[in-house]
Design an enzyme around this catalytic site. Sequence first.
Site, PDB file in Angstrom:
ATOM      1  CD1 TRP A 103      43.664  35.258  41.596  1.00 46.66           C
ATOM      2  CD2 TRP A 103      42.323  33.736  40.641  1.00 46.66           C
ATOM      3  NE1 TRP A 103      42.572  35.075  42.407  1.00 46.66           N
ATOM      4  CE2 TRP A 103      41.733  34.164  41.849  1.00 46.66           C
ATOM      5  CE3 TRP A 103      41.658  32.778  39.869  1.00 46.66           C
ATOM      6  CZ2 TRP A 103      40.505  33.670  42.301  1.00 46.66           C
ATOM      7  CZ3 TRP A 103      40.438  32.273  40.321  1.00 46.66           C
ATOM      8  CH2 TRP A 103      39.875  32.727  41.523  1.00 46.66           C
ATOM      9  CG  ASP A 172      43.559  37.636  35.068  1.00 44.09           C
ATOM     10  OD1 ASP A 172      42.673  38.510  35.101  1.00 44.09           O
ATOM     11  OD2 ASP A 172      43.578  36.654  35.842  1.00 44.09           O
ATOM     12  CE  LYS A 196      38.495  39.678  41.077  1.00 46.09           C
ATOM     13  NZ  LYS A 196      38.082  39.170  42.384  1.00 46.09           N
TER      14      LYS A 196
HETATM   15  N1  PMP Z   1      41.939  36.417  37.860  1.00 50.88           N
HETATM   16  C1  PMP Z   1      42.069  37.170  38.958  1.00 50.88           C
HETATM   17  C2  PMP Z   1      43.285  38.047  39.099  1.00 50.88           C
HETATM   18  C3  PMP Z   1      41.071  37.143  39.939  1.00 50.88           C
HETATM   19  O1  PMP Z   1      41.196  37.880  41.048  1.00 50.88           O
HETATM   20  C4  PMP Z   1      39.937  36.325  39.752  1.00 50.88           C
HETATM   21  C5  PMP Z   1      38.778  36.295  40.705  1.00 50.88           C
HETATM   22  N2  PMP Z   1      39.023  36.512  42.011  1.00 50.88           N
HETATM   23  C6  PMP Z   1      39.872  35.534  38.595  1.00 50.88           C
HETATM   24  C7  PMP Z   1      40.877  35.630  37.660  1.00 50.88           C
HETATM   25  C8  PMP Z   1      38.710  34.618  38.344  1.00 50.88           C
HETATM   26  O2  PMP Z   1      37.660  35.368  37.905  1.00 50.88           O
HETATM   27  P1  PMP Z   1      36.206  34.755  37.642  1.00 50.88           P
HETATM   28  O3  PMP Z   1      35.646  34.432  38.982  1.00 50.88           O
HETATM   29  O4  PMP Z   1      35.513  35.882  36.940  1.00 50.88           O
HETATM   30  O5  PMP Z   1      36.357  33.558  36.799  1.00 50.88           O
END
Ligand code: PMP
Length: 361
Positions: A103, A172, A196
Amino acid sequence: MTKRVYNFYAGPATLQYKALERAQKELLNFNNTGMSVMEISHRSKEYDAVHKEASNLVRTLMRIPDEYKILWLQGGASTQFYMVPLNLQQKGKPMEYVNTGAWSKKAIKEAKFYGDVNVVASSEDENFSYIPKNVNFSDKAAFAHITGNNTIYGTEWQEYPKTSDNVPLACDMSSNIMDRVIDPKQFAVIYAGAQKNIGPAGVTLVIVREDLLDRVSENTPTMQKWKTHAEKDSLFNTAPCWAIYMCKLCLEEVKNLGGIKEIEKTNRKKAQMLYDVIDKSNGFYKGHAKKDSRSLMNVTFNLETPELEEKCVKEALEHNLVGLKGHRSVGGMRASIYNAMTLEGVKALVDFLKEFQENNS
Ligand code: PMP
């Protein structure tokens, strides 16, 4: 009570049972309106109360100071990967990132569309099994960015790095927002996809320090400026009303359980129970994350062979323990134990894992 399983999916993930029950009760007739929340105008007074309360709950639970705006946006955390650099970049200044996993890499890729990115630390050399220590950001950066918890690898910052006063730190927190008490003032921006640790998919929480809202260039598309949403209290356009309503119900449960301080205690217990199984298994279960970087939210581990891992996931399912297959880039198993996962759920998983080891070693 409806039959429920213990759900260890990484997100969308398990939600507080009482919040779901309340949503079910109110589904057809919200607050005596004769309508569902899904059917009410986002400009109505009934929805407005929900919207305000959701933001109030975030503010009080996380103790967010007045000088920060709380925004409910769409597009997922992935949209913030480009909105952060778009809103915080400054001509001639680099953007500084720490690379702690898939990520982070995606966030870095988006920032590169806007200018120079310095990756000041990375744990890629050991398949992202740790959080780098002694991270130094320069005082020349436009902003710094970290990923609070690495959902795929099961690592989490135990202590957040510092930046100099003139360098805003963006984080994030998609998979660890509200998992423990933090000082929000350490950050200029916090963002998290809700699916989450807050509520259902469909909305992204962004907490941003007000003085940064004017940084954005005037010729930026309206919807892409945080300022647009901050000025209209996240009602510039149609808000994802249902998702925000569900977040409100879930956060009310967090409050009823004693707030983040109490949630943190339970989270630490839950994580400890699982890490104990790993540590006392004589190598039958191998944790992916280094001990000093272990996540409270995503517990990642491998077994001796992929076949044994598959068997473990399959038998877990027969015990109503769902969603334990690890992410494809790490393999193995992952138990996501977000705020809504109960101690009982973790206990059931612990008992199963011990029994599985006995029967298969
Ligand atoms: N950042 C992290 C730490 C994540 O775990 C995730 C999703 N698994 C995301 C960003 C992406 O999130 P989204 O699907 O809401 O775009």
